[in-house]
Design a protein around this motif. Structure first.
Motif, PDB file in Angstrom:
ATOM      1  N   ALA A  36     -48.518 -38.027  -3.980  1.00  0.00           N
ATOM      2  CA  ALA A  36     -48.257 -38.541  -2.938  1.00  0.00           C
ATOM      3  C   ALA A  36     -49.582 -39.139  -2.470  1.00  0.00           C
ATOM      4  CB  ALA A  36     -47.800 -37.617  -1.971  1.00  0.00           C
ATOM      5  N   PHE A  37     -50.691 -38.451  -2.820  1.00  0.00           N
ATOM      6  CA  PHE A  37     -51.939 -39.097  -2.106  1.00  0.00           C
ATOM      7  C   PHE A  37     -52.196 -40.325  -3.104  1.00  0.00           C
ATOM      8  CE2 PHE A  37     -56.358 -39.781  -1.429  1.00  0.00           C
ATOM      9  CZ  PHE A  37     -56.591 -38.944  -0.097  1.00  0.00           C
ATOM     10  N   THR A  38     -51.743 -40.455  -4.318  1.00  0.00           N
ATOM     11  CA  THR A  38     -52.003 -41.302  -5.086  1.00  0.00           C
ATOM     12  C   THR A  38     -51.158 -42.551  -4.585  1.00  0.00           C
ATOM     13  OG1 THR A  38     -52.338 -40.099  -7.004  1.00  0.00           O
ATOM     14  CG2 THR A  38     -51.833 -42.215  -7.558  1.00  0.00           C
ATOM     15  N   TYR A  39     -50.318 -42.340  -4.307  1.00  0.00           N
ATOM     16  CA  TYR A  39     -49.327 -43.142  -3.644  1.00  0.00           C
ATOM     17  C   TYR A  39     -49.992 -43.969  -2.361  1.00  0.00           C
ATOM     18  CZ  TYR A  39     -45.401 -45.494  -0.966  1.00  0.00           C
ATOM     19  OH  TYR A  39     -44.530 -46.322  -0.286  1.00  0.00           O
ATOM     20  N   ALA A  40     -50.486 -43.203  -1.447  1.00  0.00           N
ATOM     21  CA  ALA A  40     -51.281 -43.522  -0.436  1.00  0.00           C
ATOM     22  C   ALA A  40     -52.308 -44.563  -0.674  1.00  0.00           C
ATOM     23  CB  ALA A  40     -51.388 -42.580   0.587  1.00  0.00           C
ATOM     24  N   VAL A  41     -53.098 -44.216  -1.703  1.00  0.00           N
ATOM     25  CA  VAL A  41     -53.954 -45.182  -2.176  1.00  0.00           C
ATOM     26  C   VAL A  41     -53.825 -46.399  -2.767  1.00  0.00           C
ATOM     27  CG1 VAL A  41     -55.846 -45.149  -3.835  1.00  0.00           C
ATOM     28  CG2 VAL A  41     -55.650 -43.063  -2.781  1.00  0.00           C
ATOM     29  N   LEU A  42     -52.657 -46.404  -3.635  1.00  0.00           N
ATOM     30  CA  LEU A  42     -52.098 -47.491  -3.996  1.00  0.00           C
ATOM     31  C   LEU A  42     -51.561 -48.435  -2.833  1.00  0.00           C
ATOM     32  CD1 LEU A  42     -50.407 -46.109  -7.150  1.00  0.00           C
ATOM     33  CD2 LEU A  42     -52.293 -47.501  -7.237  1.00  0.00           C
ATOM     34  N   LYS A  43     -50.987 -47.810  -1.923  1.00  0.00           N
ATOM     35  CA  LYS A  43     -50.211 -48.498  -0.911  1.00  0.00           C
ATOM     36  C   LYS A  43     -51.290 -49.312  -0.099  1.00  0.00           C
ATOM     37  CE  LYS A  43     -47.010 -48.247   2.537  1.00  0.00           C
ATOM     38  NZ  LYS A  43     -46.150 -47.612   3.614  1.00  0.00           N
ATOM     39  N   ARG A  44     -52.566 -48.890  -0.156  1.00  0.00           N
ATOM     40  CA  ARG A  44     -53.650 -49.468   0.944  1.00  0.00           C
ATOM     41  C   ARG A  44     -54.382 -50.407   0.062  1.00  0.00           C
ATOM     42  NH1 ARG A  44     -52.272 -44.857   3.015  1.00  0.00           N
ATOM     43  NH2 ARG A  44     -52.562 -44.473   5.166  1.00  0.00           N
ATOM     44  N   GLY A  45     -53.707 -50.614  -1.239  1.00  0.00           N
ATOM     45  CA  GLY A  45     -54.553 -51.686  -2.153  1.00  0.00           C
ATOM     46  C   GLY A  45     -55.798 -51.106  -2.559  1.00  0.00           C
ATOM     47  N   ILE A  46     -56.009 -49.751  -2.632  1.00  0.00           N
ATOM     48  CA  ILE A  46     -57.420 -49.187  -3.305  1.00  0.00           C
ATOM     49  C   ILE A  46     -57.277 -49.165  -4.591  1.00  0.00           C
ATOM     50  CG2 ILE A  46     -58.946 -47.175  -2.855  1.00  0.00           C
ATOM     51  CD1 ILE A  46     -58.004 -46.781   0.029  1.00  0.00           C
ATOM     52  N   ASP A  47     -58.366 -49.475  -5.330  1.00  0.00           N
ATOM     53  CA  ASP A  47     -58.338 -49.043  -6.800  1.00  0.00           C
ATOM     54  C   ASP A  47     -58.480 -47.750  -7.013  1.00  0.00           C
ATOM     55  OD1 ASP A  47     -58.864 -48.699  -9.425  1.00  0.00           O
ATOM     56  OD2 ASP A  47     -60.678 -50.062  -9.670  1.00  0.00           O
ATOM     57  N   PRO A  48     -57.675 -46.755  -7.456  1.00  0.00           N
ATOM     58  CA  PRO A  48     -57.738 -45.105  -7.795  1.00  0.00           C
ATOM     59  C   PRO A  48     -59.007 -44.763  -8.415  1.00  0.00           C
ATOM     60  CG  PRO A  48     -55.648 -46.152  -8.266  1.00  0.00           C
ATOM     61  CD  PRO A  48     -56.465 -47.271  -8.115  1.00  0.00           C
TER      62      PRO A  48
END
Ligand code: DC
Length: 227
Positions: free
Chosen positions: A41-53
């Motif tokens: 879920a945290f990874t999803y939040a990162v991707l949703k904000r357009g941040i490079d994981p």
């Protein structure tokens, strides 16, 4: 009244931990906690904000904004949005190991996990539950299976969920995650010294559940049959 207990089930990607842990929790009347879903879920939040994981600083910068909830009915919420299905998509699976390697994110999620296990008996599955999150867990199991079996099971699971992947891609993803999860510096995937190893390569789900229940009985005296 029964004493509160914690059961930790760790192991590599797609070893069937969540399937087994969920059933064991239900049979014993304990709360099941899927810690992998929290990292997803945290990874999803990162991707949703357009941040490079792969950008640790940017990924960690959103810690105060991300609220993850594991509902009793199995749904996973991220800032109120139901992400139960999307966190199983290849985009999240392919990036979650980067996010799970960042110490600050781990510390934030581990705090939540320890809080959950403070008041109720739990079956918690993950990578570092027996070694780091709940080092005093009454029962620690390290569940393994061959890469081939794990990938095959995950591939079938994906098909059932309508998630499009090839078997080759699933094998590559499992191998990549195993590598990153076991080589990270902070709380890597590792068998706890006092964990019991359970190889489920040639076991059915019911046989695996029986094997876990046997270990639980030996360690805690709690008894229940899955038949
Ligand atoms: O169990 P899973 O495949 O849903 O976990 C997703 C990822 O999260 C996995 O690649 C490693 C990470 N993880 C972790 O580092 N620590 C945990 N306790 C649980 C999962």
């Amino acid at each position: 009244m029964d004493k509160r207990i914690s059961i930790a089930i760790d192991g590599p990607a797609a070893a069937g931990k969540s399937t087994i842990a969920k059933k064991v929790a239900k049979l014993l009347g304990l709360v099941y906690i899927d810690t992998g879903a929290m990292y997803r879920a945290f990874t999803y939040a990162v991707l949703k904000r357009g941040i490079d994981p792969e950008d640790e600083k940017a990924s960690c910068s959103i810690i105060p904004e991300v609220k993850i909830e594991l509902c009793e009915d199995g749904r996973v919420l991220c800032n109120g949005e139901d992400v139960t299905r999307v966190i199983r998509e290849p985009k999240v699976s392919g990036n979650v190991s980067y996010i799970a390697s960042y110490k600050d994110i781990r510390l934030a999620l581990v705090d939540m996990q320890r809080d959950m296990a403070k008041t109720v008996s739990v079956v918690m599955d993950g990578r570092d539950i027996g070694t780091y999150v709940l080092p005093d867990a009454e029962v620690k199991i390290f569940q393994i299976a061959s890469v081939g079996k794990r990938a095959e099971r995950r591939y079938i699971e994906n098909q059932e969920k309508g998630i499009e992947t090839s078997l080759e891609d699933v094998i590559a993803d499992v191998r990549k995650r195993d590598y990153i999860d076991s080589h990270r510096v902070f709380a890597p995937l590792k068998k706890a010294d006092d964990a019991i190893e359970l190889d489920t390569s040639d076991l059915t789900i019911d046989e695996s559940v029986e094997a876990v229940l046997k270990i639980v009985k030996e360690k805690t005296g709690r008894e229940v049959s899955c038949r």
